[in-house]
Scaffold this motif. Structure first.
Motif: not given
Lengths: 239, 373
Positions: A22, A73-75, A77, A84, A86-89, B22-23
Motif C-alpha cells: 500500500v 492518501f487513497q481510501t 470503500r 472500508s 486498506p488505505l494506501s499512500y 487527505d489523512d
C-alpha cells in the motif's frame, strides 16, 4: 546512432521501481521500464505480449524541472459505503518536466515516434490518472544518448526559468544507462523483461547520475544580488 | 471502424467546500505552474461517477465490488435453485476456486477472497448457472470445469468494470484494462486553504450556570474553479463489452454521470453540489489530448473579468494553439456552457445542451462503430 526524444510533463506523474503493497513510491525521474511501457502501449503491444524488440534500447533522462514530491492518501470503500478497505499512500511528482532519450535502431524509433502521435492505447505518465501534456515526442536526432541530452533545449516552464534567471549557467541532472565498469553506478530493478500481470519481471539496470551544464539563455547579466549600482540617489537633490 | 476517442473537458466552479480530503482532513492540493492548486483526486470522482451509474443504468449492467464473493455467489445459487440451498456455500467455493479466484475460510461466514473482487451481476449469474448445471450433471463434488468458468469470469463485463478496470491479484487472466482515463481535477488558479473555527453548544448546559461550548474544532476548506479531464477510449470499451449497443449506452452514461456527479465529502456542512459551467467534448481519431496546459500559468482574476471568464479565454486560446501546432484537429466537437462568462468557449464546437450533447455523442459513436473495419 539515433535517439528519440520525449517530453514527459504534466500536473502529476509517478514512476515507481520498488514499491510494495500500500505504499507506492516514485523515483525522482522517469524509469526506463515506465517509459518503455508507455512506448509499447503506443505501439499496441499488450501486457502479455513479447517485449524483445524493446530490449535493445538504451535510455537516459534529463531533469529539466524537478517538480515537487506530493503524497496522495487513497481510501477505498465498497460501493454501498459499508466496508472500508486498506488505505494506501501514493507518491507523485507534481509540476515536473523531463526530457527522456531512447537510443536504438532508426526504423524502430521512427515507428515509435509515429505511434506516440496516434497511440493504440491512451498514454499516461506512470499511472493512469496522469495524462501527459502535448508535445510528447520531440522527434528523432542523429546523436548518441549523452549528446542528445546535452544539446536539446531546456524544456522547463517559463516561471521556473524566470526563477533561475540570475544564474549564468544551468546545471541539470541526468540519469543514464551506465557502461560496464563505470564507477559510482547504482543498480535499480528497472530493466523491463515482462509486463505480464501474472509474471511481472524486471532485471537489474545500472544507472549513473551526471550533471550537464550549459549557458543560461535567459541570463540577464545580473549575477549580483540585483543591485543596480548605476543608480545615484542624490541626483534628485541636485535638481 | 475508425479509431474513436472522446475527450471530455469540464470547467466547474465549486464554492467553499472540502470535497476530497487527505489523512489530516485538509482538502487535497497539488503544485502546478509553481503554485499550489486545489485538487480532487481521480479516484474520488470515479467513485462519484460510479455511484451515479446506479441512477443512469439498469442494475443488471453494474458490478459489485466485495471480498465476500462466495456469499454473493451462494446467494445467487440459492435464489436460482432453492433445492441446492444447503450445498450452495460449498458449490460457490468450488466454483470460484475453479475459476482461479482463491478464497479463505472466515469464521461464521462464507469464504472470502483475499482481495476486493469486481464481478458484474451478469457474471455472478453466469457463474451461478454453471455451478447449478454442473451439480446436476455429476454428483456435484467435482465441480464445474475450470476453463469454462474462467471464460465466464472473463466475459460479459459490466459497464463500470469495463470503464474503470479491475485488478485481481490472484487470477490475472481476468484483469480488464480500463477504457476510461480520468485525470486528477486541479484548480485553474492558485488556492489557499482556509479554516472555519466552529463551536458546538451543549443544549442542556444553557439551563445551568456553566458557559462555554461543548466542543470546538476547525474544518479546513477551499473554493476553486476546477479543470476536470477524462478520456474515453471507445475502441477499448467495445473490446471490453463485446457489443456495439452496450458501448454506446455505456459512453452516454459515462458522459452524463461524469458531468453531473460530485464527490460527497463534507456535503452536509457546505452544500456544495454545483453543475459544470462548461463541458467541452472533442471526439478524436488520433490520441487523447489534455488541455490542462492552458492553466499551467495560473489564472488571475482582475477587476474587469472574473476567474471563470479568464479561464474560458485561456482554454479556448490554448486549444486552438495546441491543435494547430501539433495537427491534432478533432473529428467533431460540442460545447455545453452556461452564462456569458464562458462565452469564449462557444467557438470551440457546436453549442448544445447536455441532453443534446449526450445524444449527439452517442449517435456519432454508434455510427463510427458500425462502419466496417
Amino acid at each position: 546512432m539515433t535517439c528519440l526524444l520525449l517530453r514527459l510533463a504534466g500536473p502529476l506523474q509517478a514512476w515507481g521501481s520498488r514499491s510494495r503493497f500500500v505504499r507506492r513510491d516514485t523515483e525522482p525521474a522517469p524509469t526506463k521500464s515506465g517509459v518503455i511501457g508507455m512506448l509499447a502501449a503506443a505501439r499496441g503491444v499488450r501486457r502479455t505480449d513479447d517485449l524483445t524488440e524493446f530490449l535493445g534500447l538504451s535510455f537516459g533522462v534529463r531533469v529539466d524541472q524537478p517538480g515537487k514530491l506530493t503524497r496522495d492518501f487513497q481510501t477505498a470503500r465498497s460501493l454501498d459505503g459499508g466496508k472500508s478497505m486498506p488505505l494506501s499512500y501514493r507518491q507523485y511528482l507534481a509540476d515536473a518536466v523531463f526530457v527522456a532519450a531512447v537510443e536504438g535502431d532508426t526504423d524502430l524509433l521512427q515507428g515509435l515516434h509515429e505511434a506516440v502521435r496516434a497511440p493504440v492505447f491512451p498514454l499516461y505518465l506512470g499511472r493512469r490518472s496522469c495524462p501527459p501534456v502535448l508535445p510528447i515526442s520531440l522527434g528523432l536526432c542523429d546523436r548518441s544518448l549523452r549528446e542528445a541530452l546535452e544539446e536539446h533545449r531546456w524544456e522547463a516552464a517559463e516561471w521556473h526559468r524566470e526563477k533561475l534567471r540570475r544564474q549564468p549557467t544551468i546545471a541539470l541532472e541526468v540519469f543514464l544507462d551506465a557502461e560496464p565498469g563505470d564507477p559510482g553506478a547504482q543498480t535499480i530493478r528497472d530493466e523491463p523483461l515482462s509486463f505480464d500481470p501474472a509474471r511481472r519481471e524486471y532485471g537489474w539496470r545500472t544507472v549513473i547520475a551526471e550533471t550537464i551544464e550549459f549557458p543560461n539563455l535567459d541570463y540577464n547579466g545580473d549575477a549580483g544580488d540585483g543591485l543596480n549600482l548605476d543608480h545615484d540617489p542624490f541626483a534628485l537633490l541636485d535638481r | 471502424m475508425r479509431r474513436t476517442i472522446v475527450d471530455i473537458h469540464i470547467l466547474q466552479t465549486v464554492p467553499p467546500s472540502n470535497l476530497n480530503r487527505d489523512d489530516t482532513g485538509s482538502p487535497k492540493t497539488a503544485t502546478y505552474g509553481g503554485v499550489r492548486r486545489a485538487r480532487v483526486s481521480s479516484q474520488a470522482w470515479k467513485r462519484a461517477t460510479r455511484k451515479a451509474f446506479a441512477a443512469e443504468l439498469d442494475p443488471s449492467e453494474l458490478g459489485v465490488r466485495t471480498k465476500q464473493v462466495a456469499a454473493e455467489l451462494a446467494g445467487r445459487i440459492r435464489s436460482a435453485a432453492p433445492e441446492l440451498s444447503d450445498q450452495a456455500d460449498e458449490l460457490a467455493k468450488k466454483t470460484l476456486n475453479a475459476a482461479g479466484i482463491k478464497t479463505t475460510p472466515v469464521k461464521g461466514k462464507a469464504e472470502e477472497s483475499g482481495y476486493l473482487l469486481f464481478l458484474s451481476r451478469r457474471q455472478y449469474d453466469n457463474l451461478a448457472q454453471a455451478a447449478i448445471s454442473a451439480s446436476g450433471a455429476d454428483d456435484g463434488a467435482a465441480g464445474p470445469k475450470q476453463a469454462i468458468l474462467k471464460g465466464l469470469a472473463n466475459s460479459d463485463h459490466s459497464i463500470d468494470v469495463a470503464l474503470f478496470g479491475r485488478m485481481v491479484a490472484d487470477a490475472s487472466d481476468i484483469n480488464v484494462d480500463a477504457a476510461a482515463q480520468v485525470a486528477h481535477a486541479i484548480s485553474v488558479h492558485a488556492v489557499d486553504n482556509e479554516y472555519d473555527y466552529f463551536t458546538a453548544v451543549d443544549d442542556r448546559k444553557e439551563d445551568e450556570d456553566e458557559t462555554g461550548a461543548g466542543m470546538i474544532g476547525t474544518v479546513e476548506f477551499n473554493s476553486s474553479t476546477l479543470y476536470r479531464y477524462a478520456a474515453l477510449d471507445v475502441d477499448r470499451l467495445r473490446d471490453n463489452l463485446g457489443d456495439d449497443e452496450a458501448t454506446r449506452r455505456a459512453s452516454e452514461a459515462f458522459l452524463r454521470a461524469f458531468a453531473c456527479s460530485m464527490p460527497t465529502g463534507k456535503q452536509n456542512t457546505f452544500a456544495n453540489r454545483t453543475l459544470p459551467d462548461a463541458v467541452i467534448v472533442r471526439l478524436r481519431d488520433t490520441q487523447p489530448v489534455s488541455l490542462v496546459g492552458a492553466f499551467e500559468k495560473p489564472v488571475v482574476a482582475d477587476a474587469s473579468s472574473g476567474r471563470l471568464a479568464k479561464a474560458a479565454e485561456e482554454l479556448a486560446g490554448y486549444t486552438h494553439r495546441v491543435e494547430d501546432t501539433y495537427d491534432q484537429q478533432p473529428v467533431a466537437s460540442w460545447v455545453v456552457h452556461v452564462g456569458v462568462g464562458t462565452q469564449a468557449l462557444a467557438g470551440l464546437g457546436r453549442e448544445v445542451s447536455l441532453p443534446e450533447l449526450v445524444k449527439a455523442v452517442g449517435e456519432e459513436i454508434a455510427g463510427r462503430l458500425a462502419e466496417p473495419a
